[in-house]
Design a protein around this motif. Structure first.
Motif, PDB file in Angstrom:
ATOM      1  N   ASP A 616      74.022  73.115  81.302  1.00 61.46           N
ATOM      2  CA  ASP A 616      75.230  72.126  81.749  1.00 61.46           C
ATOM      3  C   ASP A 616      74.717  71.198  82.785  1.00 61.46           C
ATOM      4  O   ASP A 616      73.468  70.727  82.533  1.00 61.46           O
ATOM      5  N   ASN A 623      74.905  78.323  87.296  1.00 63.92           N
ATOM      6  CA  ASN A 623      76.191  78.839  86.772  1.00 63.92           C
ATOM      7  C   ASN A 623      76.079  80.065  86.019  1.00 63.92           C
ATOM      8  O   ASN A 623      76.959  80.930  85.963  1.00 63.92           O
ATOM      9  N   THR A 624      75.038  80.304  85.149  1.00 71.17           N
ATOM     10  CA  THR A 624      74.889  81.231  84.243  1.00 71.17           C
ATOM     11  C   THR A 624      74.797  82.614  85.080  1.00 71.17           C
ATOM     12  O   THR A 624      75.433  83.522  84.786  1.00 71.17           O
ATOM     13  N   PHE A 626      75.614  82.848  88.201  1.00 75.63           N
ATOM     14  CA  PHE A 626      77.006  82.990  88.942  1.00 75.63           C
ATOM     15  C   PHE A 626      78.200  83.915  88.110  1.00 75.63           C
ATOM     16  O   PHE A 626      78.651  84.666  88.441  1.00 75.63           O
ATOM     17  N   LYS A 627      78.301  83.194  86.868  1.00 77.15           N
ATOM     18  CA  LYS A 627      79.468  83.847  85.933  1.00 77.15           C
ATOM     19  C   LYS A 627      78.853  85.174  85.589  1.00 77.15           C
ATOM     20  O   LYS A 627      79.745  86.014  85.565  1.00 77.15           O
ATOM     21  N   GLN A 770      81.861  67.118  85.636  1.00 76.24           N
ATOM     22  CA  GLN A 770      81.527  68.719  85.342  1.00 76.24           C
ATOM     23  C   GLN A 770      82.628  69.046  84.425  1.00 76.24           C
ATOM     24  O   GLN A 770      82.144  69.688  83.358  1.00 76.24           O
TER      25      GLN A 770
END
Length: 858
Positions: A616, A623-624, A626-627, A770
């Motif tokens: 990203d 983010n990986t 995080f999610k 984003q």
């Protein structure tokens, strides 16, 4: 002060309670038929199901133009869900004996209703004490709610990119907008009410899933008896506490000793959390007077300083080849509700728990799901796609995995036909999700651009333990017990477990290798890698660093693979040496099988980022992790609650667990709760009392109580001008020019879109980038320099061209514009435009283009 506030705004709580309860009422007949495998027939999941279905029907009808974005359209959607539910109830199977149902379920119904109200009221009051709408992602989230409220059709207008629709997963904001419109609230109140609703709805759904897990096991193990419901109810409450309110080990093992200075510097250095080294600790533990803080409970400023509660969401940290730190987000729900963002991962929380409840329903029904159940599951998976896109594939795998587990439990093995059925269900659910939410998918653009192999950022086990330690201890004890029981029954299939886990390891290595090859084929990636290697000292240095990092952090992989091996060996029974064909190869209950499946899914979710992560705009694992970790926490939490039931609460005469082990495990559970629950309590106190000055005795030093925090952080003149414009403009086709944010986060900017959903030419460019990924540059074009020119130029002809290019109807000129551009360019507006709002130094000019005046819907 409190009672004055309650008289003014207290009505909002029962209003939203009624609206959400009506959604649950509409869905309950459908739940009794399609979630009939659950002991409570889906009662505790009905509100969440109702919110999902009513919002889906409303959104799909509005997207295709069958209804307007209006209260009437929302009522039509509610009626349609109710009609479908009643048809399903009266046309399928035997009708429920409601007297018998009430006798069987009245206790859990009463507890569920009380829990929902208590959680709703708690977060409702908290939001009045801390009505922050300006920090972190909140301006974006309020902007989306405002845009949903104002837009006449779907997809809603992008409030910070006029002429375009929102390019984001906005389903949760549709729900917030619906409830706000039906209750007559603007987005300032709607934001706060959505925080309270998601907290209570998540808690209710977690309670329901935990209860149904435990209750189904009790009904399986005590056939012919009526086991007490109390253990199952306690299990449901534990599920709520574990997932929603409990912190990880960062708080008791790092934050508390750091605040109290009760551990040496070497202790913090060993854990390796940045910000807690000796030098930084010394600076961090000084208050504004320069005096060391030794008692974190005696001085409130200790807890208020620096958002101490933030640290629990930044445990992990990656490092590039040169040792530079890369921020990683590892948030848990307790942190989410202290922070109070209504970001998609928070909005989806009750619905991912609903998906777990549906997976449990598949296992408990012990038959193939029918077409109506499959349709509901597909709409739910699609809803997760629309709520928080990354959640959909995870829970699609959980639901399909539950079907595989059901087939496994039927005969002790999965045949070729079974595998075909599993893959068929996967395809059908995927097709339903994609078709049902097609209008969203067509308009959606993402920053995600494939996968990147994780070569240099393995996760140290000690930090993984800080993150998931409470759950690892609880589920670990449960796995040991299941392994012992399976061994005693001679059903542990260790050979299969080792083979499958070895296959997973090899598969992940091949996947990472494939992405390396694909990335190397891209010229820009090859150039970037070449520069990196050169700047790092050559391939020998890079390969040496890669090898050493992997070897040093090998413990986590060993733990994850050992856990997965144990689960697979337990789920798939060994038949070696068995000659009695009449013996049942499955020696665990459906609930236990589902609990093991959840633990395996959590292990798998946290294993994937060790090998690959999503590409990203950030270019790291931020983010990986995080999610993925957020969903792993939810799965671990529910499984942990069930583990406590099995180890401690289940009827003793039916369990093989020794009394000593029960006591030890129960003590461990209490210790974990004592260690990890105070984070949530102190976090709420810090934000609601200390940050707001309510620990001072003087009333004038205390912030006022209200659910509407919009005006905080803005000058009164600027807020009044924005409010004037929002009430002046009717409809959704006006365009406003205002000063764009410079960079990063600055909550004083973008207020027109955030408060009232009126599209502005450009704002919050970082977020727009984003949301739109590779398409952003083309979409934004020259908007930013054009707006700069509009405000800076003294030439009216140049300004007029820009006004015409973007069809600008109104121009803001207040503190933000003066700060960013000065007062030189305002003269052309004064000379050529009409003032429609003026409050002190804040002015709104009308250009005369497509002016639409009236009263805006609140």
């Amino acid at each position: 002060m409190f009672f004055d506030w309650l008289l003014a705004e207290g009505w909002m709580l029962p209003a939203w309670w009624v609206l959400v309860s009506l959604a649950g009422l509409a869905a309950f007949p459908l739940c009794t038929r399609l979630l009939g495998g659950l002991p409570d027939k889906g009662y505790t999941l009905a509100r969440t199901t109702g919110m999902l279905l009513v919002a889906f029907v409303y959104w799909i009808l509005a997207s295709y133009g069958f209804v307007a974005n209006s209260p009437e359209g929302m009522i039509i959607a509610w009626v349609l869900v109710l009609i479908v539910g009643l048809i399903a109830y009266f046309s399928q199977g035997e009708r429920i004996d409601w007297r018998a149902y009430w006798r069987e379920n009245r206790t859990v119904i009463i507890v569920a209703e009380v829990l929902f109200i208590v959680l709703f009221a708690t977060m409702f009051i908290y939001r009045a004490y801390q009505n922050d709408t300006f920090t972190t992602e909140k301006p974006m989230e309020m902007a989306f709610i405002s845009s949903v409220i104002r837009s006449e059709t779907f997809p809603p207008n992008d409030p910070w990119m006029a002429g375009y629709a929102i390019s984001y997963y906005y389903f949760g904001y549709v729900m917030a907008g619906m409830l706000s419109v039906l209750s007559g609230l603007h987005s300032g109140y709607g934001f706060s009410m959505m925080v309270a609703l998601i907290f209570s709805l998540s808690g209710l759904t977690l309670f329901g899933v935990g209860y149904n897990f435990a209750r189904s096991r009790a009904m399986d193990t005590l056939l012919g008896e009526r086991p007490s419901k109390s253990p199952a109810i306690v299990t449901g409450l534990l599920a709520t506490v574990f997932v929603l309110m409990m912190s990880n080990f960062q708080f008791p093992l790092i934050e508390m000793p750091f605040r109290a200075q009760s551990a040496p510097a070497e202790y913090f250095e060993w854990w390796g959390m940045r910000g807690f080294t000796d030098m930084e600790a010394e600076a961090y533990t000084q208050n504004n007077s320069g005096l060391a803080l030794t008692d974190p409970f005696s001085d409130p400023d200790t807890w208020n300083r620096g958002w101490w509660w933030w640290h629990t969401s930044r445990i992990l940290e990656d490092y590039d080849i040169n040792g530079n730190a890369q921020e990683i987000i590892d948030e848990v729900p307790a942190f989410s509700f202290v922070l109070m963002d209504v970001h998609p991962h928070v909005l989806s929380l009750p619905f991912v728990v609903l998906a777990i409840g549906m997976a449990l329903n598949i296992v408990l029904l012990r038959r193939d799901p029918n077409r109506y159940e499959i349709l509901l599951y597909g709409i739910t998976i699609g809803g997760l796609l629309f709520l928080n896109t990354w959640d959909a594939p995870m829970y699609l795998v959980v639901i399909v995995g539950a079907d595989a587990l059901r087939r496994l439990m039927r005969s002790g093995f999965i045949s070729v036909d079974d595998w075909l059925g599993v893959f068929s269900l996967f395809g059908i659910l995927t097709a339903i999700a994609l078709i049902a939410y097609l209008p969203f998918l067509i308009s959606f653009r993402s920053q995600a651009g494939g996968f990147i192999p994780n070569l240099l950022a393995p996760t140290p086990f000690r930090l993984y333990f800080l993150m998931f330690g409470p759950m690892l201890l609880l589920t670990g004890g449960f796995l040991i017990r299941e392994a012992i029981v399976g061994t005693q029954n001679k059903r542990m299939n260790w050979r299969l477990g080792i083979m499958v886990v070895a296959g997973i390891f090899v598969g992940l290595l091949l996947l990472a290798s494939l992405f390396i090859v694909v990335a190397w084929a891209l010229p820009e990636v090859r150039t970037w890698v070449g520069n990196l290697v050169t700047n790092s000292g050559g391939w020998d240095v890079v390969l040496s660093e890669f090898t050493s990092r992997r070897l040093i952090n090998l413990i986590l992989l060993i733990v994850l693979f050992l856990g997965l091996t144990t689960i697979i060996a337990r789920l798939f029974p060994s038949t070696r040496g068995k000659t009695d064909d009449a013996s049942d190869p499955i020696t665990y209950s459906p609930a236990t099988g589902m609990g093991l499946l959840l633990i395996a899914a959590a292990f798998g979710i946290t294993l994937v980022p060790e090998f690959v992560y999503l590409r990203d705009n950030f270019g790291t694992r931020i983010n990986t992790i995080f999610k993925f970790y957020y969903q792993a926490w939810i799965m671990f939490g529910i499984a942990s609650a069930y583990a406590v039931y099995v180890m401690v609460l289940a009827p003793r005469e039916q369990e093989s667990t020794s009394p000593a082990l029960r006591v030890s495990y129960g003590t461990l559970t209490v210790v974990i709760l004592v260690m990890c629950l105070p984070y949530f309590v102190f976090g709420l106190y810090s934000r609601a009392v200390l940050e707001q000055g309510r620990h001072f005795l003087e009333p004038e030093r205390q912030a006022a109580l209200t659910l509407d925090g919009r005006a905080d952080g803005l000058s009164p003149d600027y807020f009044a001008a924005v409010q004037c414009l929002g009430e002046l403009v009717s409809g959704d086709d006006a365009v406003v020019a205002e000063a764009p944010i410079f960079t990063g986060y600055n909550s004083a900017f973008g207020r027109v879109g955030a408060f009232y959903g009126i599209p502005t030419v450009i704002n919050w460019e970082g977020h727009e980038g984003q949301w739109r990924g590779a398409t952003y540059a083309e979409t934004a074009g020259t908007r930013r320099p054009d707006i700069d020119t509009l405000y800076n130029t003294a030439d009216w002809f140049t300004a007029q061209q820009i006004i015409d290019r973007y069809d600008i109807d109104y121009i803001m000129y207040g503190a933000n514009e003066s700060q960013q551009y000065g007062a030189t360019g305002e003269g052309k507006f004064i000379d050529n435009l009409t003032v429609v709002c003026e409050h002190g130094t804040a002015v709104v000019y009308s250009t005369g283009n497509n002016i639409t005046l009236g009263t805006v819907r609140p």
